[in-house]
Design a protein around this motif. Sequence first.
Motif, PDB file in Angstrom:
ATOM      1  N   SER A   1      -6.692  -0.387  -2.770  1.00 46.38           N
ATOM      2  CA  SER A   1      -6.324  -1.127  -1.566  1.00 46.38           C
ATOM      3  C   SER A   1      -6.977  -2.500  -1.589  1.00 46.38           C
ATOM      4  CB  SER A   1      -6.773  -0.385  -0.302  1.00 46.38           C
ATOM      5  OG  SER A   1      -6.105   0.842  -0.194  1.00 46.38           O
TER       6      SER A   1
ATOM      7  N   GLU B   1      -8.530   5.153  -4.216  1.00 43.81           N
ATOM      8  CA  GLU B   1      -7.552   4.585  -3.295  1.00 43.81           C
ATOM      9  C   GLU B   1      -8.133   3.403  -2.539  1.00 43.81           C
ATOM     10  OE1 GLU B   1      -5.242   4.051   0.430  1.00 43.81           O
ATOM     11  OE2 GLU B   1      -7.294   4.801   0.278  1.00 43.81           O
ATOM     12  N   ILE B   2      -9.395   3.512  -2.150  1.00 42.45           N
ATOM     13  CA  ILE B   2     -10.057   2.406  -1.454  1.00 42.45           C
ATOM     14  C   ILE B   2     -10.107   1.185  -2.378  1.00 42.45           C
ATOM     15  CG2 ILE B   2     -12.275   1.616  -0.503  1.00 42.45           C
ATOM     16  CD1 ILE B   2     -11.329   3.653   1.363  1.00 42.45           C
TER      17      ILE B   2
ATOM     18  N   VAL C   1       0.830   9.350  -5.777  1.00 44.39           N
ATOM     19  CA  VAL C   1       1.172  10.689  -5.345  1.00 44.39           C
ATOM     20  C   VAL C   1       2.434  11.213  -6.030  1.00 44.39           C
ATOM     21  CG1 VAL C   1       2.083  11.940  -3.380  1.00 44.39           C
ATOM     22  CG2 VAL C   1      -0.041  10.692  -3.159  1.00 44.39           C
ATOM     23  N   ASN C   2       3.546  10.503  -5.864  1.00 44.95           N
ATOM     24  CA  ASN C   2       4.805  11.026  -6.401  1.00 44.95           C
ATOM     25  C   ASN C   2       4.847  10.978  -7.917  1.00 44.95           C
ATOM     26  OD1 ASN C   2       5.372  11.188  -3.752  1.00 44.95           O
ATOM     27  ND2 ASN C   2       6.954   9.608  -3.740  1.00 44.95           N
TER      28      ASN C   2
ATOM     29  N   LEU D   1       3.420  18.222 -11.257  1.00 43.32           N
ATOM     30  CA  LEU D   1       3.378  17.090 -12.186  1.00 43.32           C
ATOM     31  C   LEU D   1       2.318  17.294 -13.265  1.00 43.32           C
ATOM     32  CD1 LEU D   1       3.724  13.815 -10.099  1.00 43.32           C
ATOM     33  CD2 LEU D   1       5.244  14.662 -11.878  1.00 43.32           C
TER      34      LEU D   1
ATOM     35  N   GLY E   1       2.104  10.799  -9.761  1.00 44.58           N
ATOM     36  CA  GLY E   1       0.910  11.431 -10.313  1.00 44.58           C
ATOM     37  C   GLY E   1       0.072  10.523 -11.194  1.00 44.58           C
TER      38      GLY E   1
ATOM     39  N   MET F   1     -14.358   6.370   6.346  1.00 36.93           N
ATOM     40  CA  MET F   1     -14.011   5.237   5.492  1.00 36.93           C
ATOM     41  C   MET F   1     -12.489   5.125   5.342  1.00 36.93           C
ATOM     42  SD  MET F   1     -15.308   4.349   1.639  1.00 36.93           S
ATOM     43  CE  MET F   1     -17.035   4.110   1.925  1.00 36.93           C
ATOM     44  N   HIS F   2     -11.848   6.271   5.217  1.00 41.21           N
ATOM     45  CA  HIS F   2     -10.384   6.245   5.123  1.00 41.21           C
ATOM     46  C   HIS F   2      -9.736   5.791   6.434  1.00 41.21           C
ATOM     47  CE1 HIS F   2      -9.646   7.611   1.085  1.00 41.21           C
ATOM     48  NE2 HIS F   2     -10.585   8.507   1.232  1.00 41.21           N
TER      49      HIS F   2
ATOM     50  N   SER G   1     -10.211   2.031   6.486  1.00 45.81           N
ATOM     51  CA  SER G   1      -9.335   1.395   5.508  1.00 45.81           C
ATOM     52  C   SER G   1      -7.881   1.402   5.989  1.00 45.81           C
ATOM     53  CB  SER G   1      -9.461   2.128   4.169  1.00 45.81           C
ATOM     54  OG  SER G   1      -8.483   1.694   3.277  1.00 45.81           O
ATOM     55  N   GLU G   2      -7.469   2.534   6.547  1.00 46.80           N
ATOM     56  CA  GLU G   2      -6.090   2.636   7.021  1.00 46.80           C
ATOM     57  C   GLU G   2      -5.778   1.593   8.087  1.00 46.80           C
ATOM     58  OE1 GLU G   2      -3.620   4.691   6.078  1.00 46.80           O
ATOM     59  OE2 GLU G   2      -2.232   3.893   7.577  1.00 46.80           O
TER      60      GLU G   2
ATOM     61  N   SER H   1      -0.675  11.940   2.863  1.00 45.45           N
ATOM     62  CA  SER H   1       0.248  12.148   1.747  1.00 45.45           C
ATOM     63  C   SER H   1      -0.387  13.004   0.655  1.00 45.45           C
ATOM     64  CB  SER H   1       0.772  10.830   1.177  1.00 45.45           C
ATOM     65  OG  SER H   1      -0.277   9.989   0.855  1.00 45.45           O
ATOM     66  N   MET H   2      -1.699  12.946   0.536  1.00 46.76           N
ATOM     67  CA  MET H   2      -2.345  13.828  -0.437  1.00 46.76           C
ATOM     68  C   MET H   2      -2.139  15.292  -0.080  1.00 46.76           C
ATOM     69  SD  MET H   2      -3.694  12.270  -2.907  1.00 46.76           S
ATOM     70  CE  MET H   2      -5.092  13.107  -3.663  1.00 46.76           C
TER      71      MET H   2
ATOM     72  N   THR I   1       1.537  16.500  -0.446  1.00 48.97           N
ATOM     73  CA  THR I   1       2.124  16.530  -1.780  1.00 48.97           C
ATOM     74  C   THR I   1       1.312  17.316  -2.787  1.00 48.97           C
ATOM     75  OG1 THR I   1       0.987  14.483  -2.271  1.00 48.97           O
ATOM     76  CG2 THR I   1       3.229  14.303  -1.489  1.00 48.97           C
TER      77      THR I   1
ATOM     78  N   HIS J   1       0.636   4.289  -2.749  1.00 47.92           N
ATOM     79  CA  HIS J   1       0.540   5.726  -2.491  1.00 47.92           C
ATOM     80  C   HIS J   1       1.629   6.491  -3.227  1.00 47.92           C
ATOM     81  CE1 HIS J   1      -1.920   5.099   1.467  1.00 47.92           C
ATOM     82  NE2 HIS J   1      -2.553   4.747   0.373  1.00 47.92           N
TER      83      HIS J   1
ATOM     84  N   ARG K   1       0.823  -1.201   0.000  1.00 50.79           N
ATOM     85  CA  ARG K   1       0.000   0.000   0.000  1.00 50.79           C
ATOM     86  C   ARG K   1       0.863   1.260   0.000  1.00 50.79           C
ATOM     87  NH1 ARG K   1      -4.598   0.715   4.473  1.00 50.79           N
ATOM     88  NH2 ARG K   1      -2.800   0.946   5.830  1.00 50.79           N
TER      89      ARG K   1
ATOM     90  N   SER L   1      -3.037   7.448   6.095  1.00 54.97           N
ATOM     91  CA  SER L   1      -1.792   7.876   5.445  1.00 54.97           C
ATOM     92  C   SER L   1      -2.087   8.467   4.069  1.00 54.97           C
ATOM     93  CB  SER L   1      -0.843   6.691   5.308  1.00 54.97           C
ATOM     94  OG  SER L   1      -1.485   5.632   4.636  1.00 54.97           O
ATOM     95  N   TRP L   2      -3.162   7.982   3.474  1.00 56.81           N
ATOM     96  CA  TRP L   2      -3.508   8.481   2.142  1.00 56.81           C
ATOM     97  C   TRP L   2      -3.855   9.961   2.191  1.00 56.81           C
ATOM     98  CZ3 TRP L   2      -3.036   8.448  -2.655  1.00 56.81           C
ATOM     99  CH2 TRP L   2      -3.999   8.937  -3.514  1.00 56.81           C
TER     100      TRP L   2
ATOM    101  N   ARG M   1       2.019  17.458  -6.800  1.00 54.96           N
ATOM    102  CA  ARG M   1       1.069  16.942  -7.774  1.00 54.96           C
ATOM    103  C   ARG M   1       0.668  18.004  -8.777  1.00 54.96           C
ATOM    104  NH1 ARG M   1      -3.520  15.567  -5.210  1.00 54.96           N
ATOM    105  NH2 ARG M   1      -2.739  16.342  -3.241  1.00 54.96           N
TER     106      ARG M   1
END
Lengths: 324, 419
Positions: free
Chosen positions: A308, A304-305, A256-257, B348, A259, B261-262, B265-266, B337-338, B341, A252, A248, B333-334, B345
């Motif tokens: 996963s 993302e869900i 993320v990195n 990018l 894109g 939900m996140h 999930s985490e 990190s969103m 970053t 990410h 996971r 963590s999602w 992003r």
Amino acid sequence: MSEEIQMWTEKYRPRRLEDIVDHEEIVNRLEGFVAQKDLPHCLFAGPPGTGKSTAALCLAHDLFGEHFQGNFLELNASDARGIDVIRTTVKDFARTMSLGDIPFKILVLDEADALTPEAQQALRRTMERYTRTCRFILIVNYSSKIIEPIQSRCALFRFPRLNKEDIIGMLKFISEKEGVKLEDDGIEAILYVSEGDMRKAINTLQAASALGESVNADAVYKVTGKARPEEVRQMMELALSGDFIKAREKLHELLVNYGLSGVDVVRQVHRETFNMEIPEPWKLRIANIVGEIDFRMSEGANEEIQLSALLAQFGLVGQGKEKA
Amino acid sequence: MGLPWTEKYKPLRLSDVVGNEKAVTQLFSFLKSWRRDTTKKAVLLYGPPGNGKTVSVYAAARELEAEVIEVNASDKRNLEMIQRTVGSASTMSTLFPVKGKVLLIDEIDGLSGTEDRGGVGAIISVIRDSEYPVVLTANNPWDPKFSSLRQYCQMISFNKIRTPTIHKVLRRICEREGIRAQEAALEAIAKNADGDLRAAINDLQALSRNRTTLTVEDVELYPRDKIKSVFDVLAKMFREREAQAIVREVSSTDVDYEMLMHWISENIPQHMSDPEELGRAYDMISRADVFLGRIKNRQHWGLLSYVFELMSAGVSLSRTVSKTHYVKYQFPSWIRSMSKTRATRSKLSTIGMKIGRKCHVSSSGGVEYYLPYLEVIFQADPKRAAKIAKWFEFEDELIEKIAGDKRTYNKIVKELRKE
């Protein structure tokens, strides 16, 4: 315009249909359209880097000549998604008269498989309504993602992966022009990593040539070591080995990195599956899972869900225990 | 109970406004010296909530004897709407004796989505036509959707209010209300508000309801801390074995369900280590997400209960082998990190877009099909990198991103200057 084109994929992109290597049958049919000065709506389907956009550009150049500008519009559906774009940009272009002696314009909609079914419905009406003044070329990876009513209104062209010989020919041609020393094992390596994808082959050549005197297998693998599929593969391997948390983290990183979109990740996972050194039956189980998640992603709220969940299912494949 | 204290103790004069002295002065002089031909006809006050942006506008207008005409973000603002309310005020000047007016468009962050299509454009045309100064407020003015708007605005930053300042205001209110409060209690409220004076005043009012004293203990009982309640919900959810009880627990929280939900999930892997459990649990949450998608796409709010059931009981009851144990829950963590970053992003996607323009691919295609190779070239050959950067029209920050490190970047920039 005098500025020199820096990316070789652009510098050596064919300008006319007769310059296109491979796809002889497709080119013949397209040349027929040019000769008749007529064109049906077209659907170009095939994997990346097989010349779909190039064919559309060449066709338009051959057809319009000096009137290319103004008669040709290229839109990318994944950038300009949604019904609104179809309603406005496309309509505005499609309904106005063409210049010169060809009585229609050409609109290329790249990555049309990114359009939602609703947007495709809107597109279908526009295509029908303005057929006299505008012909559409839809470009997709999979024709199945285009709704039936559009498919049935288009001439379908399937672009297969390019032949080895044609890629070799192109690599040698460019190397000569650019003064690059291209070794035999370099060619082999590029063929291996590019898998019939001309864009990837040329980009690999250009990047490898920046690394040193000559392009050999080492240089090629150094380049591809940096490219994304490695990361995708690592993520898959971690997930298959049951290390969900690490997998996971990789996911990410990719999102993320690098894109990448969720759809990109699924597509690359799918592509990688059949190249991996895993038991053959696993590959089909993975394909089944990837397909299901691909579908759920189009229905769901959060990529993302879903991704996963994909990785969690991989853990079961790795154990040989997932549900049928 | 009467007026909310945030209204009752609202500063009426400019000198009563606390904090952000410099910003307030800037605002006042903008309004005072405003003329029809000023180059920046509008001012954009930005900063976190509750630090006095709107209040300052009213106070300043009052000093100048100007009337404030306000459009709030919670109104439905499309083009028509804004022009009707703000536009008419700005063009009907001749009908009334020319007394000053200030047009306030509050909380423009809310402008988004299809409903407000054209909202930003409408604001710009209002600014252009306006006979009066226009004041905008926003929490985050750097959203790309405001990039054109920013060019018309003088930007004034409002910072968080310092804790001691908030503390002082709270004490003054207590004196006026006849509440005997422990200093430590006020300090705790002030600190908890994290620079948001409005929140602090609201908290104070809620806490001292029907009381004449306020102690530290009173404050500590007050559950403002949402994180804590998430922890509780998760712990109960994963421990409980009865579907209905789990669902009840999870739907009782005030945490936004997408965020929840996140969180779930985490933290699934912390409670389940067996691949079969993980597979089942994530299948459940994935289905919950599918329902959520259907709700969002088709506004079928009736489906919401399935979302809750699948993501709570569905996930929790997937645990069949792993034992319960104490878990230190992790923030998703999602989400982290969103937010960490966001800048990367956006760089990018700009890179991808610029590549796309030249190479006939989408912006994500640019990132996928070209960027890895550009990174190799940038690292290995600064001379060629410079030419490529120029051809794609990459700005410095984009070059730096592709180069990956400062040294490589400097080399490329040196080559660029030579050209």
